[in-house]
Design a protein around this motif. Structure first.
Motif, PDB file in Angstrom:
ATOM      1  N   GLN A 129       0.806  -1.213   0.000  1.00 47.54           N
ATOM      2  CA  GLN A 129       0.000   0.000   0.000  1.00 47.54           C
ATOM      3  C   GLN A 129       0.843   1.269   0.000  1.00 47.54           C
ATOM      4  OE1 GLN A 129      -3.247   0.170  -0.307  1.00 47.54           O
ATOM      5  NE2 GLN A 129      -3.482  -2.055  -0.351  1.00 47.54           N
ATOM      6  N   GLY A 130       2.149   1.119   0.258  1.00 49.01           N
ATOM      7  CA  GLY A 130       2.997   2.300   0.268  1.00 49.01           C
ATOM      8  C   GLY A 130       2.770   3.182   1.483  1.00 49.01           C
ATOM      9  N   ILE A 131       2.365   2.576   2.616  1.00 52.31           N
ATOM     10  CA  ILE A 131       2.104   3.345   3.833  1.00 52.31           C
ATOM     11  C   ILE A 131       3.428   3.602   4.556  1.00 52.31           C
ATOM     12  CG2 ILE A 131       0.867   3.375   6.027  1.00 52.31           C
ATOM     13  CD1 ILE A 131      -1.176   1.500   4.803  1.00 52.31           C
ATOM     14  N   PHE A 132       3.624   4.803   4.976  1.00 51.12           N
ATOM     15  CA  PHE A 132       4.799   5.184   5.755  1.00 51.12           C
ATOM     16  C   PHE A 132       4.340   5.454   7.192  1.00 51.12           C
ATOM     17  CE2 PHE A 132       7.674   8.628   7.290  1.00 51.12           C
ATOM     18  CZ  PHE A 132       8.817   7.844   7.409  1.00 51.12           C
ATOM     19  N   ASP A 173       1.002  18.127   0.203  1.00 55.42           N
ATOM     20  CA  ASP A 173       1.677  17.917  -1.077  1.00 55.42           C
ATOM     21  C   ASP A 173       3.154  17.646  -0.833  1.00 55.42           C
ATOM     22  OD1 ASP A 173      -0.649  18.403  -2.618  1.00 55.42           O
ATOM     23  OD2 ASP A 173      -0.357  20.572  -2.378  1.00 55.42           O
ATOM     24  N   PHE A 174       3.737  16.782  -1.662  1.00 55.38           N
ATOM     25  CA  PHE A 174       5.171  16.520  -1.588  1.00 55.38           C
ATOM     26  C   PHE A 174       5.646  16.136  -2.983  1.00 55.38           C
ATOM     27  CE2 PHE A 174       3.120  12.501  -1.085  1.00 55.38           C
ATOM     28  CZ  PHE A 174       3.976  11.546  -1.616  1.00 55.38           C
ATOM     29  N   ARG A 175       6.944  15.941  -3.118  1.00 48.62           N
ATOM     30  CA  ARG A 175       7.524  15.629  -4.425  1.00 48.62           C
ATOM     31  C   ARG A 175       8.440  14.417  -4.317  1.00 48.62           C
ATOM     32  NH1 ARG A 175       6.905  19.024  -8.584  1.00 48.62           N
ATOM     33  NH2 ARG A 175       5.976  21.075  -8.149  1.00 48.62           N
ATOM     34  N   HIS A 176       8.434  13.615  -5.365  1.00 40.40           N
ATOM     35  CA  HIS A 176       9.365  12.506  -5.477  1.00 40.40           C
ATOM     36  C   HIS A 176      10.725  13.033  -5.916  1.00 40.40           C
ATOM     37  CE1 HIS A 176       6.452   8.835  -5.789  1.00 40.40           C
ATOM     38  NE2 HIS A 176       6.522   9.352  -4.585  1.00 40.40           N
ATOM     39  N   ALA A 181       8.258  14.708  -9.542  1.00 46.14           N
ATOM     40  CA  ALA A 181       6.824  14.527  -9.738  1.00 46.14           C
ATOM     41  C   ALA A 181       6.060  14.985  -8.498  1.00 46.14           C
ATOM     42  CB  ALA A 181       6.510  13.055 -10.024  1.00 46.14           C
ATOM     43  N   ALA A 182       5.034  15.804  -8.706  1.00 45.85           N
ATOM     44  CA  ALA A 182       4.203  16.294  -7.608  1.00 45.85           C
ATOM     45  C   ALA A 182       3.239  15.197  -7.185  1.00 45.85           C
ATOM     46  CB  ALA A 182       3.443  17.535  -8.038  1.00 45.85           C
ATOM     47  N   ARG A 183       3.163  14.949  -5.867  1.00 44.23           N
ATOM     48  CA  ARG A 183       2.309  13.900  -5.330  1.00 44.23           C
ATOM     49  C   ARG A 183       1.410  14.490  -4.249  1.00 44.23           C
ATOM     50  NH1 ARG A 183       2.173   9.887  -8.605  1.00 44.23           N
ATOM     51  NH2 ARG A 183       1.541   8.469  -6.915  1.00 44.23           N
ATOM     52  N   ARG A 184       0.325  13.750  -3.945  1.00 43.22           N
ATOM     53  CA  ARG A 184      -0.621  14.158  -2.912  1.00 43.22           C
ATOM     54  C   ARG A 184      -0.639  13.092  -1.835  1.00 43.22           C
ATOM     55  NH1 ARG A 184      -2.754  18.856  -1.055  1.00 43.22           N
ATOM     56  NH2 ARG A 184      -4.862  18.588  -0.219  1.00 43.22           N
ATOM     57  N   GLY A 185      -0.440  13.497  -0.585  1.00 44.78           N
ATOM     58  CA  GLY A 185      -0.414  12.565   0.529  1.00 44.78           C
ATOM     59  C   GLY A 185      -1.548  12.817   1.500  1.00 44.78           C
ATOM     60  N   GLU A 186      -1.917  11.744   2.217  1.00 42.71           N
ATOM     61  CA  GLU A 186      -2.941  11.827   3.253  1.00 42.71           C
ATOM     62  C   GLU A 186      -2.327  11.313   4.549  1.00 42.71           C
ATOM     63  OE1 GLU A 186      -7.662  10.683   3.738  1.00 42.71           O
ATOM     64  OE2 GLU A 186      -6.343   9.325   2.645  1.00 42.71           O
ATOM     65  N   GLY A 187      -2.464  12.083   5.630  1.00 43.49           N
ATOM     66  CA  GLY A 187      -1.828  11.730   6.883  1.00 43.49           C
ATOM     67  C   GLY A 187      -2.804  11.600   8.032  1.00 43.49           C
ATOM     68  N   TRP A 188      -2.479  10.655   8.952  1.00 42.13           N
ATOM     69  CA  TRP A 188      -3.209  10.502  10.207  1.00 42.13           C
ATOM     70  C   TRP A 188      -2.177  10.552  11.329  1.00 42.13           C
ATOM     71  CZ3 TRP A 188      -4.142   7.760   5.857  1.00 42.13           C
ATOM     72  CH2 TRP A 188      -5.447   7.753   5.342  1.00 42.13           C
ATOM     73  N   ALA A 189      -2.530  11.158  12.422  1.00 44.20           N
ATOM     74  CA  ALA A 189      -1.603  11.285  13.543  1.00 44.20           C
ATOM     75  C   ALA A 189      -2.372  11.209  14.862  1.00 44.20           C
ATOM     76  CB  ALA A 189      -0.817  12.599  13.460  1.00 44.20           C
ATOM     77  N   HIS A 212       1.504   8.038   6.791  1.00 41.67           N
ATOM     78  CA  HIS A 212       1.371   8.782   5.550  1.00 41.67           C
ATOM     79  C   HIS A 212       1.014   7.801   4.435  1.00 41.67           C
ATOM     80  CE1 HIS A 212       4.106  12.364   6.893  1.00 41.67           C
ATOM     81  NE2 HIS A 212       2.938  12.332   7.511  1.00 41.67           N
ATOM     82  N   LEU A 213       0.091   8.186   3.576  1.00 45.69           N
ATOM     83  CA  LEU A 213      -0.334   7.353   2.456  1.00 45.69           C
ATOM     84  C   LEU A 213      -0.399   8.213   1.199  1.00 45.69           C
ATOM     85  CD1 LEU A 213      -1.427   4.671   1.334  1.00 45.69           C
ATOM     86  CD2 LEU A 213      -3.722   5.441   1.958  1.00 45.69           C
ATOM     87  N   ASP A 214       0.189   7.696   0.113  1.00 45.21           N
ATOM     88  CA  ASP A 214       0.152   8.400  -1.173  1.00 45.21           C
ATOM     89  C   ASP A 214      -1.231   8.181  -1.800  1.00 45.21           C
ATOM     90  OD1 ASP A 214       0.453   9.393  -3.723  1.00 45.21           O
ATOM     91  OD2 ASP A 214       2.498   8.663  -3.941  1.00 45.21           O
TER      92      ASP A 214
END
Length: 692
Positions: free
Chosen positions: A209-212, A275-278, A282-290, A307-309
């Motif tokens: 899932q690419g979860i960080f 928002d973050f970048r690789h 490439a511009a990417r959109r992330g969703e975070g829970w804390a 963090h999830l892309d």
């Protein structure tokens, strides 16, 4: 008797003997104190007996005390043996033969001691050791103790994972035994395996899932632990490992911002997008829970975050929202009544036109059974059967279907609708388009009235023109005939007995000539009316046929007729007058439609086909599934005034045949063997460019 009873008895006996000894000594001392010298012999004897009794009681007291100690030691040893028996303990010799089998082993393995003692452990329990038994005995003799884990089987066959703790017992220089304490760790190992499997699955899920995931120490201001961030941060395969190496100043600033925002809101949980970048830009959109972890004093000490892309997911959501907006726009603006139904016929969505047509408000039609809205005296069940039968015919079936629907106010509205189906996410959905037929019906009624009026005026005008032409053209020959016949009459009624036969024959001949002239006038007028002046041009046959069919079937009586074509060549070109040929086709198609409609229920199939005939002629075939043509009617079918219609004049087929013959072709009619009528006519075919 309880095990503690001998000990209690021993205690009482020792105490009693001790009390007796103390009492005798006290009495002897008192007795000796009361003796006054010179003492008599009897008093001395009495004192001596008391001393002897004291000595005896002392000896008994010492014996009771020693026997008490021995009994207590024996009871303790017996309790120790009983406790050892409750544990799973066995004694085996160097050959692996079981010499002792505790009650704990009986409960663990299911084998009683009588069945286990004397048998080899490997044979009884199907023991599987990590190394050979000889090597284990060698280690045991050298170290004195050995702990291993092995696999054995219960008496009922199920597998056990056993932890062995063995201690060697030496019986001389060359003889040894092993005392083995066994522990069942099956459930423990299974729990460990399940935990490892769960951790592996979690790690796989996180990687896929690419979860960080990270844990941050808010006191020290640094990350404690993170998962691999290759997928989330877009790093290549060479960037491996986990830990703070994935951390950056941007993440650190983000954590501080999340903590400040969450603390200010009085919450311990946060959900945010960023928002973050690789590394490739490439511009990417992330969703975070804390989530913030606090200590007992309520102070934030740690933060757990993920963090999830969600770049692709956000794009799909945007596409879905755009698609939903388009769907709503279509439903709001489509001019026809449109219904989207599930497989059971329940309305899931409908257009604004559908609500207006049926008189319902926003959302009131959702969930209704579509067949319940149909106004049919047979009931909804019959309507559902008709719809199912129509769906089985496919796209070329009986569409559009004329029905009546019931409005919310009870009014019945005639509509024609077309039904299509599709699979959406594995579920079958139906889309129904309905069109209000009231304006069309009113237009057709006006059209028919106007057509009838025009036909009546045309017939009257034609009759007037024909009458005027006939009166004008026939006035002179008829007058001449009357004059010549009058002259003959005068010749025959005269007084002169001699009649001039030559003059009489001449008058009659002139009258006959004028009669022939009148007939020729009538023939020429009739031919002109039937054929007129033909405008011969090259015309594409397929488009000519399709236009004629559209004109002929544009009325309410053509509903339910299944029209099909079978052209031998779509590019065929014929020579003729387009209007006159289309008039022939319209006449034949309308006759076929009227015949099929008049027969009531039954097949309504109309076929228009073409095939090449002889002498560079193409044959056009119009075949219907009506009642056919009676044999007595076939003989005079193309004669004037021959008709099977109640209101027909009998000129249509006669005129059509004249038109075809004027084009150099022929027309014929037969009854089909499987029912219906077949009309055929031929037309000349234009030569293609390559043949010229």
């Amino acid at each position: 008797m309880p095990r503690g009873w001998p000990r209690m008895a021993t205690d009482r006996r020792t105490i009693g003997l001790t009390a007796l000894f103390a009492a005798i000594i006290v009495v002897a001392i008192l007795k000796a104190a009361h003796l006054t010298p010179p003492s008599d012999r009897s008093g001395a004897v009495e004192v001596a007996l008391l001393v002897f009794a004291g000595l005896l009681s002392a000896a008994a007291m010492v014996w009771s005390w020693r026997s008490h100690l021995i009994e207590r030691d024996r009871v303790e040893r017996r309790e120790l043996v009983d406790a050892a028996e409750l544990a799973a303990v066995m004694v085996v010799d160097e050959e692996g033969t079981i010499r002792h089998w505790s009650r704990g082993c009986e409960e663990l393995y299911g084998w009683p001691a009588a069945a286990a003692v004397g048998r080899r452990r490997v044979d009884l329990l199907d023991t599987q050791t990590p190394e050979p038994v000889e090597a284990l005995w060698h280690r045991l003799r050298v170290a004195g103790r050995v702990s291993i884990e092995l696999v054995e089987r219960h008496r009922d066959g199920h597998e056990l994972i056993i932890h062995d703790h063995a201690k060697i017992i030496r019986h001389g220089a060359d003889h040894h035994s092993a005392v083995i304490a066994v522990t069942d760790v099956t459930e423990w190992r299974r729990a460990e395996e399940a935990l490892r499997l769960s951790e592996a699955r979690l790690a796989t899920s996180v990687a896929v899932q690419g979860i960080f995931i990270y844990e941050y120490d808010l006191i020290a201001g640094q990350p404690i632990w993170t998962t691999s961030g290759e997928t989330f941060f877009g790093l290549d395969g060479e960037e491996t490992g986990t830990g703070p190496r994935y951390w950056s100043e941007a993440l650190d600033a983000q954590v501080r911002e999340v903590v400040a925002t969450t603390t200010a809101s009085g919450q311990d949980r946060a959900h945010f997008d960023f928002d973050f970048r690789h590394p490739d830009g490439a511009a990417r959109r992330g969703e975070g829970w804390a989530r913030i972890i606090r200590n007992r004093e309520g102070r934030p000490v740690r933060l757990l975050g993920t963090h999830l892309d969600v770049t692709e997911r956000r794009e799909r959501e945007q596409e879905l929202r755009a698609g939903e907006a388009e769907r709503r726009a279509i439903l709001a603006t489509v001019p026809d009544a449109m219904f989207v139904c599930d497989e059971r016929g329940h309305v899931r969505a409908c257009s604004a036109t559908a609500r207006q047509l049926l008189g319902y408000g926003e959302g009131e039609l959702i969930g209704h059974q579509l067949s319940d809205l149909v106004d049919d005296p047979r009931g909804p069940a019959a309507v559902r059967r008709d719809l199912a039968r129509a769906r089985q015919l496919g796209p070329g079936g009986q569409w559009p279907v004329p029905i009546s629907v019931r409005r919310a106010d009870g009014e019945s509205v005639p509509i024609s609708f077309v039904l299509g189906d599709a699979y959406v996410d594995g579920a079958r959905m139906y889309v129904v388009f309905g069109r209000d037929m009231r304006p069309t019906i009113a237009t057709e009624e006006r059209f028919h009235r106007l057509t009838n009026d025009l036909a009546q005026v045309s017939r009257l005008g034609m009759m007037g023109e024909m009458a005027g032409a006939l009166a004008h053209e026939l006035s002179q020959p008829l007058s001449a005939i009357v004059n010549f016949l009058g002259a003959v009459d005068l010749m025959l009624d005269g007084d002169d007995e001699r009649v001039d036969i030559a003059r009489l024959r001449q008058a009659l001949q002139r009258a006959s000539e004028q009669a022939s002239r009148a007939g020729e006038i009538i023939r020429r007028l009739r031919a002109f009316i039937l054929r007129g002046e033909a405008d011969m041009r090259a015309e594409p046959l397929t488009s000519l046929v399709r236009e004629a069919a559209a004109l002929a079937l544009f009325n309410s009586s053509s509903f339910g007729i299944r029209l099909s074509y079978d052209f031998e060549n779509e590019g065929r070109v014929v020579l003729g007058d387009r209007i006159q040929i289309q008039q022939v086709l319209v006449n034949l198609i309308r006759n076929a439609a009227d015949a099929m409609t008049a027969q009531g229920e039954g097949r309504r199939e109309l076929l228009i086909a073409t095939k090449m005939a002889r002498d560079n002629l193409i044959e056009v075939i119009v075949k219907d599934s009506g009642p056919g043509i009676a044999s007595e009617m076939l003989e005079r079918l193309f004669s004037p005034f021959a008709t099977t219609k109640r209101e027909g004049l009998g000129f249509g087929l006669a005129i059509s045949r004249r038109i075809i013959e004027a084009h150099g072709g022929q027309m014929s009619a037969t009854s089909a063997p499987d029912g219906g009528a077949v009309f055929r006519f031929t037309l000349p075919v234009m030569e293609e460019e390559g043949a010229r």
